[in-house]
Motif scaffolding. Structure first.
Motif, PDB file in Angstrom:
ATOM      1  N   UNK A   9       0.828  -1.206   0.000  1.00 44.79           N
ATOM      2  CA  UNK A   9       0.000   0.000   0.000  1.00 44.79           C
ATOM      3  C   UNK A   9       0.868   1.263   0.000  1.00 44.79           C
ATOM      4  N   UNK A  10       1.925   1.249   0.782  1.00 50.23           N
ATOM      5  CA  UNK A  10       2.827   2.395   0.802  1.00 50.23           C
ATOM      6  C   UNK A  10       3.419   2.628  -0.591  1.00 50.23           C
ATOM      7  N   UNK A  11       3.871   1.562  -1.227  1.00 54.35           N
ATOM      8  CA  UNK A  11       4.448   1.671  -2.574  1.00 54.35           C
ATOM      9  C   UNK A  11       3.417   2.195  -3.570  1.00 54.35           C
ATOM     10  N   UNK A  12       2.189   1.732  -3.448  1.00 56.42           N
ATOM     11  CA  UNK A  12       1.133   2.143  -4.376  1.00 56.42           C
ATOM     12  C   UNK A  12       0.847   3.641  -4.250  1.00 56.42           C
ATOM     13  N   UNK A  13       0.851   4.158  -3.041  1.00 56.64           N
ATOM     14  CA  UNK A  13       0.475   5.554  -2.834  1.00 56.64           C
ATOM     15  C   UNK A  13       1.641   6.530  -2.904  1.00 56.64           C
ATOM     16  N   UNK A  14       2.826   6.083  -2.560  1.00 58.93           N
ATOM     17  CA  UNK A  14       3.971   6.997  -2.557  1.00 58.93           C
ATOM     18  C   UNK A  14       5.022   6.651  -3.612  1.00 58.93           C
ATOM     19  N   UNK A  15       4.878   5.496  -4.223  1.00 59.43           N
ATOM     20  CA  UNK A  15       5.864   5.044  -5.190  1.00 59.43           C
ATOM     21  C   UNK A  15       6.939   4.230  -4.506  1.00 59.43           C
ATOM     22  N   UNK A  16       7.398   3.176  -5.149  1.00 59.46           N
ATOM     23  CA  UNK A  16       8.370   2.285  -4.515  1.00 59.46           C
ATOM     24  C   UNK A  16       9.694   2.963  -4.177  1.00 59.46           C
ATOM     25  N   UNK A  17      10.073   3.974  -4.931  1.00 58.63           N
ATOM     26  CA  UNK A  17      11.347   4.645  -4.660  1.00 58.63           C
ATOM     27  C   UNK A  17      11.253   5.593  -3.465  1.00 58.63           C
ATOM     28  N   UNK A  18      10.060   6.105  -3.175  1.00 58.25           N
ATOM     29  CA  UNK A  18       9.907   7.117  -2.135  1.00 58.25           C
ATOM     30  C   UNK A  18       9.310   6.583  -0.838  1.00 58.25           C
ATOM     31  N   UNK A  19       8.573   5.486  -0.896  1.00 61.88           N
ATOM     32  CA  UNK A  19       7.829   4.986   0.271  1.00 61.88           C
ATOM     33  C   UNK A  19       8.726   4.749   1.487  1.00 61.88           C
ATOM     34  N   UNK A  20       9.850   4.094   1.282  1.00 65.34           N
ATOM     35  CA  UNK A  20      10.746   3.797   2.419  1.00 65.34           C
ATOM     36  C   UNK A  20      11.379   5.073   2.983  1.00 65.34           C
ATOM     37  N   UNK A  21      11.764   5.961   2.103  1.00 67.09           N
ATOM     38  CA  UNK A  21      12.345   7.223   2.565  1.00 67.09           C
ATOM     39  C   UNK A  21      11.327   8.012   3.368  1.00 67.09           C
ATOM     40  N   UNK A  22      10.112   8.094   2.864  1.00 69.28           N
ATOM     41  CA  UNK A  22       9.040   8.795   3.574  1.00 69.28           C
ATOM     42  C   UNK A  22       8.820   8.151   4.937  1.00 69.28           C
ATOM     43  N   UNK A  23       8.782   6.830   4.974  1.00 71.01           N
ATOM     44  CA  UNK A  23       8.542   6.093   6.227  1.00 71.01           C
ATOM     45  C   UNK A  23       9.663   6.313   7.246  1.00 71.01           C
ATOM     46  N   UNK A  24      10.849   6.587   6.775  1.00 74.75           N
ATOM     47  CA  UNK A  24      11.990   6.818   7.665  1.00 74.75           C
ATOM     48  C   UNK A  24      12.079   8.260   8.165  1.00 74.75           C
ATOM     49  N   UNK A  25      11.505   9.196   7.412  1.00 66.63           N
ATOM     50  CA  UNK A  25      11.731  10.603   7.726  1.00 66.63           C
ATOM     51  C   UNK A  25      10.493  11.382   8.171  1.00 66.63           C
ATOM     52  N   UNK A  26       9.320  10.959   7.745  1.00 60.60           N
ATOM     53  CA  UNK A  26       8.101  11.715   8.043  1.00 60.60           C
ATOM     54  C   UNK A  26       7.565  11.365   9.426  1.00 60.60           C
TER      55      UNK A  26
END
Length: 64
Positions: A9-26
């Motif tokens: 779901x994270x990949x679908x909404x934020x994109x696979x390249x950005x989802x992990x970075x967002x999850x680490x920083x937001x």
């Protein structure tokens, strides 16, 4: 919800390249000021974390 579904779901909404970075920083207020990664590491259920992300991103009700 399993972690694999959560990350799908994270990949679908934020994109696979950005989802992990967002999850680490937001920082998500509904996660008591923690990031997604911190909340999951602290043992929060993936479903609980997803609902906080869903609310934070103001996603449509169908994606809850």
């Amino acid at each position: 919800m399993r972690l694999t579904e959560f990350w799908d779901r994270m990949d679908r909404h934020l994109g696979p390249a950005y989802a992990r970075t967002w999850a680490e920083t937001q920082v998500v207020e509904q996660l008591e000021g923690r990031t997604v990664i911190e909340a999951l590491a602290d043992g929060e259920a993936a479903k609980t974390v997803w609902r906080a992300v869903w609310a934070h991103l103001q996603l449509p009700p169908a994606d809850r």
